[in-house]
Write an enzyme that holds these catalytic residues in place. Structure first.
Site, PDB file in Angstrom:
ATOM      1  N   THR A 153       0.837  -1.209   0.000  1.00 28.56           N
ATOM      2  CA  THR A 153       0.000   0.000   0.000  1.00 28.56           C
ATOM      3  C   THR A 153       0.868   1.253   0.000  1.00 28.56           C
ATOM      4  O   THR A 153       2.024   1.227   0.422  1.00 28.56           O
ATOM      5  CB  THR A 153      -0.914   0.045   1.241  1.00 28.56           C
ATOM      6  OG1 THR A 153      -0.093   0.036   2.411  1.00 28.56           O
ATOM      7  CG2 THR A 153      -1.867  -1.134   1.283  1.00 28.56           C
ATOM      8  N   LYS A 154       0.273   2.332  -0.464  1.00 25.50           N
ATOM      9  CA  LYS A 154       0.957   3.628  -0.450  1.00 25.50           C
ATOM     10  C   LYS A 154       0.255   4.528   0.566  1.00 25.50           C
ATOM     11  O   LYS A 154      -0.637   5.305   0.215  1.00 25.50           O
ATOM     12  CB  LYS A 154       0.931   4.253  -1.849  1.00 25.50           C
ATOM     13  CG  LYS A 154       2.015   3.674  -2.767  1.00 25.50           C
ATOM     14  CD  LYS A 154       1.911   4.213  -4.170  1.00 25.50           C
ATOM     15  CE  LYS A 154       2.410   5.615  -4.319  1.00 25.50           C
ATOM     16  NZ  LYS A 154       3.869   5.765  -4.325  1.00 25.50           N
TER      17      LYS A 154
END
Ligand code: PMP
Length: 300
Positions: A153-154
Protein backbone atom coordinates in the site's frame (compact mmCIF):
# COMPACT_ATOMS: atom_id res chain seq x y z
CA UNK A 1 10.91 17.85 -9.25
CA UNK A 2 9.54 21.38 -8.89
CA UNK A 3 5.79 21.87 -8.95
CA UNK A 4 4.41 23.10 -12.25
CA UNK A 5 1.07 24.83 -11.97
CA UNK A 6 -1.83 23.86 -14.15
CA UNK A 7 -5.26 25.45 -14.32
CA UNK A 8 -7.36 23.07 -12.25
CA UNK A 9 -7.19 20.53 -9.46
CA UNK A 10 -10.08 18.12 -8.90
CA UNK A 11 -11.26 18.15 -5.28
CA UNK A 12 -14.19 16.05 -4.09
CA UNK A 13 -15.90 16.16 -7.45
CA UNK A 14 -15.28 19.83 -8.26
CA UNK A 15 -12.75 21.53 -10.48
CA UNK A 16 -10.94 24.04 -8.29
CA UNK A 17 -8.48 26.68 -9.52
CA UNK A 18 -4.89 25.78 -8.65
CA UNK A 19 -4.43 28.66 -6.17
CA UNK A 20 -7.69 27.83 -4.39
CA UNK A 21 -6.92 24.13 -3.79
CA UNK A 22 -6.42 24.45 -0.01
CA UNK A 23 -7.18 22.48 3.15
CA UNK A 24 -7.80 23.40 6.81
CA UNK A 25 -4.81 23.30 9.20
CA UNK A 26 -6.66 20.72 11.32
CA UNK A 27 -6.80 18.26 8.44
CA UNK A 28 -6.10 14.92 10.14
CA UNK A 29 -3.70 13.76 7.42
CA UNK A 30 -1.43 16.78 7.96
CA UNK A 31 -0.89 15.71 11.57
CA UNK A 32 -0.63 11.96 11.24
CA UNK A 33 0.04 11.07 7.61
CA UNK A 34 -3.41 9.51 7.40
CA UNK A 35 -3.62 9.71 3.65
CA UNK A 36 -3.09 7.38 0.73
CA UNK A 37 -1.94 8.31 -2.73
CA UNK A 38 -0.90 7.18 -6.17
CA UNK A 39 1.61 8.39 -8.70
CA UNK A 40 0.47 7.79 -12.28
CA UNK A 41 2.16 8.81 -15.51
CA UNK A 42 0.62 9.83 -18.79
CA UNK A 43 2.53 10.15 -22.03
CA UNK A 44 2.02 11.94 -25.30
CA UNK A 45 1.51 9.41 -28.09
CA UNK A 46 0.55 9.63 -31.77
CA UNK A 47 -3.03 8.83 -30.79
CA UNK A 48 -3.32 11.33 -27.95
CA UNK A 49 -2.43 11.26 -24.28
CA UNK A 50 -2.12 7.74 -22.89
CA UNK A 51 -2.23 6.95 -19.18
CA UNK A 52 0.01 4.03 -18.22
CA UNK A 53 -1.68 1.19 -16.30
CA UNK A 54 -4.45 3.37 -14.95
CA UNK A 55 -6.57 0.44 -13.71
CA UNK A 56 -3.72 -1.04 -11.67
CA UNK A 57 -2.98 2.32 -10.05
CA UNK A 58 -6.62 2.96 -9.16
CA UNK A 59 -6.97 -0.56 -7.79
CA UNK A 60 -3.92 0.01 -5.59
CA UNK A 61 -5.33 3.35 -4.40
CA UNK A 62 -8.48 1.59 -3.24
CA UNK A 63 -6.46 -1.15 -1.54
CA UNK A 64 -4.43 1.51 0.28
CA UNK A 65 -7.59 3.33 1.35
CA UNK A 66 -9.06 0.09 2.58
CA UNK A 67 -5.94 -0.54 4.68
CA UNK A 68 -6.61 2.74 6.51
CA UNK A 69 -10.37 1.98 6.73
CA UNK A 70 -11.14 4.99 4.56
CA UNK A 71 -14.45 5.15 2.81
CA UNK A 72 -14.02 6.92 -0.49
CA UNK A 73 -16.94 9.01 -1.73
CA UNK A 74 -16.25 8.18 -5.37
CA UNK A 75 -16.12 4.96 -7.33
CA UNK A 76 -13.16 3.73 -9.35
CA UNK A 77 -14.99 4.64 -12.56
CA UNK A 78 -15.70 8.17 -11.32
CA UNK A 79 -12.07 8.69 -10.37
CA UNK A 80 -10.82 7.44 -13.72
CA UNK A 81 -13.23 9.80 -15.47
CA UNK A 82 -12.00 12.68 -13.28
CA UNK A 83 -8.39 11.94 -14.22
CA UNK A 84 -9.17 11.88 -17.92
CA UNK A 85 -11.16 15.09 -17.67
CA UNK A 86 -8.35 16.84 -15.81
CA UNK A 87 -5.73 15.80 -18.36
CA UNK A 88 -7.91 17.27 -21.08
CA UNK A 89 -8.90 20.47 -19.31
CA UNK A 90 -5.31 21.19 -18.25
CA UNK A 91 -4.16 20.19 -21.77
CA UNK A 92 -1.13 18.17 -20.72
CA UNK A 93 0.50 15.21 -22.46
CA UNK A 94 3.45 14.00 -20.41
CA UNK A 95 1.99 14.36 -16.95
CA UNK A 96 2.36 13.20 -13.41
CA UNK A 97 -1.03 12.40 -11.93
CA UNK A 98 -1.42 12.40 -8.16
CA UNK A 99 -4.68 11.11 -6.65
CA UNK A 100 -4.67 11.72 -2.90
CA UNK A 101 -7.31 10.53 -0.43
CA UNK A 102 -7.05 11.82 3.11
CA UNK A 103 -8.77 12.00 6.43
CA UNK A 104 -9.93 15.60 6.65
CA UNK A 105 -11.28 17.91 9.32
CA UNK A 106 -13.20 16.73 12.38
CA UNK A 107 -11.04 15.25 15.16
CA UNK A 108 -7.58 15.90 16.54
CA UNK A 109 -7.07 12.44 18.07
CA UNK A 110 -4.99 9.85 16.27
CA UNK A 111 -8.01 7.61 15.74
CA UNK A 112 -9.92 9.24 12.88
CA UNK A 113 -13.28 8.85 14.58
CA UNK A 114 -16.19 9.82 12.32
CA UNK A 115 -13.91 11.85 10.07
CA UNK A 116 -14.94 12.00 6.47
CA UNK A 117 -12.38 11.40 3.80
CA UNK A 118 -11.59 13.87 1.08
CA UNK A 119 -10.11 13.03 -2.26
CA UNK A 120 -8.25 15.13 -4.79
CA UNK A 121 -6.47 14.64 -8.10
CA UNK A 122 -3.58 16.83 -9.16
CA UNK A 123 -2.04 16.71 -12.63
CA UNK A 124 1.11 18.49 -13.69
CA UNK A 125 3.50 18.47 -16.63
CA UNK A 126 6.32 16.03 -16.06
CA UNK A 127 9.73 15.50 -17.54
CA UNK A 128 12.28 12.95 -16.43
CA UNK A 129 12.65 12.73 -12.64
CA UNK A 130 16.30 11.76 -13.02
CA UNK A 131 18.18 12.69 -16.15
CA UNK A 132 21.62 11.44 -15.14
CA UNK A 133 23.01 8.14 -13.85
CA UNK A 134 22.68 7.65 -10.11
CA UNK A 135 25.11 7.25 -7.23
CA UNK A 136 23.28 5.78 -4.27
CA UNK A 137 23.92 5.19 -0.60
CA UNK A 138 22.67 2.39 1.63
CA UNK A 139 20.54 3.91 4.35
CA UNK A 140 20.88 3.22 8.05
CA UNK A 141 17.06 3.33 8.19
CA UNK A 142 15.34 0.01 7.49
CA UNK A 143 12.26 0.06 5.25
CA UNK A 144 8.97 -0.65 7.03
CA UNK A 145 8.34 -4.32 7.43
CA UNK A 146 4.96 -5.92 6.76
CA UNK A 147 4.73 -6.14 10.55
CA UNK A 148 4.68 -2.36 10.90
CA UNK A 149 2.49 -1.42 7.96
CA UNK A 150 0.24 -3.03 5.34
CA UNK A 151 2.21 -4.64 2.51
CA UNK A 152 1.61 -3.29 -0.96
CA UNK A 153 0.00 0.00 0.00
CA UNK A 154 0.96 3.63 -0.45
CA UNK A 155 0.11 5.18 2.90
CA UNK A 156 1.47 8.73 3.20
CA UNK A 157 2.73 8.30 6.77
CA UNK A 158 5.07 5.52 5.63
CA UNK A 159 6.97 8.04 3.55
CA UNK A 160 8.51 9.74 6.61
CA UNK A 161 10.82 6.69 6.54
CA UNK A 162 11.73 7.50 2.91
CA UNK A 163 12.33 11.16 3.76
CA UNK A 164 14.78 10.19 6.51
CA UNK A 165 16.72 8.03 4.06
CA UNK A 166 16.70 10.74 1.37
CA UNK A 167 18.05 13.40 3.74
CA UNK A 168 20.74 11.04 4.90
CA UNK A 169 21.83 10.29 1.30
CA UNK A 170 21.64 13.87 0.00
CA UNK A 171 23.54 15.32 3.00
CA UNK A 172 26.42 13.01 2.11
CA UNK A 173 26.33 14.01 -1.57
CA UNK A 174 24.57 10.94 -3.00
CA UNK A 175 21.65 11.10 -5.43
CA UNK A 176 19.37 8.53 -3.80
CA UNK A 177 19.12 6.05 -0.97
CA UNK A 178 18.89 2.30 -1.00
CA UNK A 179 16.85 0.79 1.80
CA UNK A 180 17.22 -2.69 3.27
CA UNK A 181 14.59 -4.66 5.12
CA UNK A 182 14.81 -5.60 8.79
CA UNK A 183 16.62 -8.84 7.88
CA UNK A 184 19.23 -6.91 5.90
CA UNK A 185 17.98 -7.94 2.44
CA UNK A 186 17.68 -5.39 -0.35
CA UNK A 187 14.27 -3.73 -0.25
CA UNK A 188 13.90 -0.66 -2.50
CA UNK A 189 14.65 3.03 -2.94
CA UNK A 190 12.66 5.69 -1.05
CA UNK A 191 10.13 5.86 -3.90
CA UNK A 192 11.23 3.30 -6.46
CA UNK A 193 12.09 -0.36 -6.94
CA UNK A 194 15.50 -1.72 -7.84
CA UNK A 195 16.68 -4.30 -10.38
CA UNK A 196 20.05 -6.00 -10.65
CA UNK A 197 21.75 -7.63 -13.65
CA UNK A 198 24.27 -10.40 -13.01
CA UNK A 199 25.78 -12.60 -15.73
CA UNK A 200 23.08 -11.41 -18.19
CA UNK A 201 20.30 -12.39 -15.77
CA UNK A 202 17.76 -9.82 -14.67
CA UNK A 203 16.99 -10.11 -10.97
CA UNK A 204 14.25 -8.25 -9.11
CA UNK A 205 15.10 -8.23 -5.40
CA UNK A 206 12.09 -9.46 -3.47
CA UNK A 207 11.19 -8.19 -0.03
CA UNK A 208 7.90 -7.85 1.80
CA UNK A 209 9.27 -4.43 2.85
CA UNK A 210 9.17 -3.15 -0.73
CA UNK A 211 6.19 -1.88 -2.65
CA UNK A 212 5.40 -4.35 -5.44
CA UNK A 213 5.60 -1.56 -8.02
CA UNK A 214 3.62 -1.41 -11.23
CA UNK A 215 6.70 -0.43 -13.26
CA UNK A 216 8.61 -3.36 -11.74
CA UNK A 217 5.75 -5.67 -12.69
CA UNK A 218 5.74 -4.25 -16.23
CA UNK A 219 9.48 -4.86 -16.60
CA UNK A 220 9.16 -8.42 -15.30
CA UNK A 221 6.41 -9.04 -17.88
CA UNK A 222 8.11 -7.49 -20.90
CA UNK A 223 11.71 -8.57 -20.37
CA UNK A 224 11.01 -11.97 -21.99
CA UNK A 225 10.47 -10.09 -25.28
CA UNK A 226 14.09 -8.94 -25.01
CA UNK A 227 15.29 -12.53 -24.65
CA UNK A 228 15.91 -12.02 -20.94
CA UNK A 229 14.48 -14.38 -18.35
CA UNK A 230 13.75 -12.45 -15.16
CA UNK A 231 14.02 -13.80 -11.62
CA UNK A 232 12.55 -12.57 -8.37
CA UNK A 233 14.35 -13.51 -5.19
CA UNK A 234 15.85 -12.21 -1.98
CA UNK A 235 19.09 -10.36 -2.64
CA UNK A 236 21.84 -9.53 -0.15
CA UNK A 237 23.61 -6.19 -0.14
CA UNK A 238 27.00 -7.71 -1.02
CA UNK A 239 25.46 -9.35 -4.10
CA UNK A 240 23.99 -6.04 -5.15
CA UNK A 241 27.36 -4.34 -4.82
CA UNK A 242 28.87 -6.98 -7.10
CA UNK A 243 26.17 -6.67 -9.77
CA UNK A 244 27.09 -6.02 -13.41
CA UNK A 245 24.27 -3.47 -13.71
CA UNK A 246 21.73 -1.84 -11.43
CA UNK A 247 18.75 0.36 -12.09
CA UNK A 248 15.86 1.94 -10.25
CA UNK A 249 12.35 1.91 -11.68
CA UNK A 250 9.06 3.52 -10.82
CA UNK A 251 6.28 5.65 -12.20
CA UNK A 252 8.12 8.94 -11.68
CA UNK A 253 11.65 7.50 -11.92
CA UNK A 254 10.89 5.40 -15.05
CA UNK A 255 14.14 3.43 -15.64
CA UNK A 256 17.17 5.10 -14.04
CA UNK A 257 20.66 3.54 -14.22
CA UNK A 258 22.65 3.29 -10.98
CA UNK A 259 26.39 3.54 -11.53
CA UNK A 260 27.75 3.39 -7.98
CA UNK A 261 26.64 2.21 -4.57
CA UNK A 262 28.31 3.38 -1.36
CA UNK A 263 31.19 4.67 -3.50
CA UNK A 264 31.72 1.33 -5.26
CA UNK A 265 31.48 1.49 -9.06
CA UNK A 266 28.93 -0.82 -10.69
CA UNK A 267 30.03 -2.45 -13.98
CA UNK A 268 32.06 0.03 -15.97
CA UNK A 269 30.37 3.02 -14.33
CA UNK A 270 27.98 3.69 -17.22
CA UNK A 271 24.38 2.69 -17.97
CA UNK A 272 24.57 -1.05 -18.72
CA UNK A 273 23.51 -2.84 -21.89
CA UNK A 274 20.49 -4.65 -20.42
CA UNK A 275 19.43 -1.53 -18.50
CA UNK A 276 19.46 0.44 -21.77
CA UNK A 277 17.46 -2.26 -23.57
CA UNK A 278 14.86 -2.33 -20.79
CA UNK A 279 14.66 1.45 -20.81
CA UNK A 280 14.18 1.65 -24.60
CA UNK A 281 11.49 -1.02 -24.49
CA UNK A 282 9.75 0.76 -21.60
CA UNK A 283 9.65 4.03 -23.57
CA UNK A 284 8.34 2.35 -26.68
CA UNK A 285 5.54 0.78 -24.63
CA UNK A 286 4.49 3.96 -22.80
CA UNK A 287 4.62 5.99 -26.05
CA UNK A 288 2.16 3.55 -27.65
CA UNK A 289 4.68 2.12 -30.12
CA UNK A 290 4.39 -1.49 -29.00
CA UNK A 291 1.09 -3.06 -30.03
CA UNK A 292 1.49 -6.01 -27.65
CA UNK A 293 1.24 -3.67 -24.67
CA UNK A 294 -1.45 -1.27 -25.88
CA UNK A 295 -3.63 -2.99 -23.28
CA UNK A 296 -1.61 -1.11 -20.62
CA UNK A 297 -2.62 2.28 -22.02
CA UNK A 298 -5.82 4.23 -21.38
CA UNK A 299 -6.36 7.14 -23.71
CA UNK A 300 -7.56 10.33 -22.02
N1 PMP B 1 8.48 1.85 -4.00
C1 PMP B 1 7.96 2.94 -3.43
C2 PMP B 1 8.16 3.16 -1.98
C3 PMP B 1 7.25 3.89 -4.19
O1 PMP B 1 6.73 4.96 -3.63
C4 PMP B 1 7.10 3.66 -5.58
C5 PMP B 1 6.36 4.66 -6.42
N2 PMP B 1 4.99 4.41 -6.43
C6 PMP B 1 7.66 2.50 -6.14
C7 PMP B 1 8.34 1.60 -5.32
C8 PMP B 1 7.46 2.17 -7.58
O2 PMP B 1 6.12 1.79 -7.80
P1 PMP B 1 5.38 2.08 -9.17
O3 PMP B 1 6.20 1.46 -10.24
O4 PMP B 1 4.08 1.43 -8.98
O5 PMP B 1 5.30 3.56 -9.32
Amino acid sequence: MAVKETRFIWMDGKLVRWKDAKVHILTHALHYGSAVFEGIHSYKTDEGTAIFRLDEHINRLFRSANALSMKLKFTKAQLKAAIKKLIKINSIGDAYIRPLAYYGYGDIGVYPKDILTNIAVITMPWEHYYSGNLRIKTSKFARHSEKSTVYGTKISGNYANSILAMHEARKKGFDEALMLDLDGYVSEGPAENIFMVKSKRLIAPFSKSALPGITRHSILKMSGDLGIKPFERKVRLDELKNADELFFCGTATEVAPIIAIDGKKIGDGKAGEITSKVRDKFYSIVRGKDSKYRKWLTYA
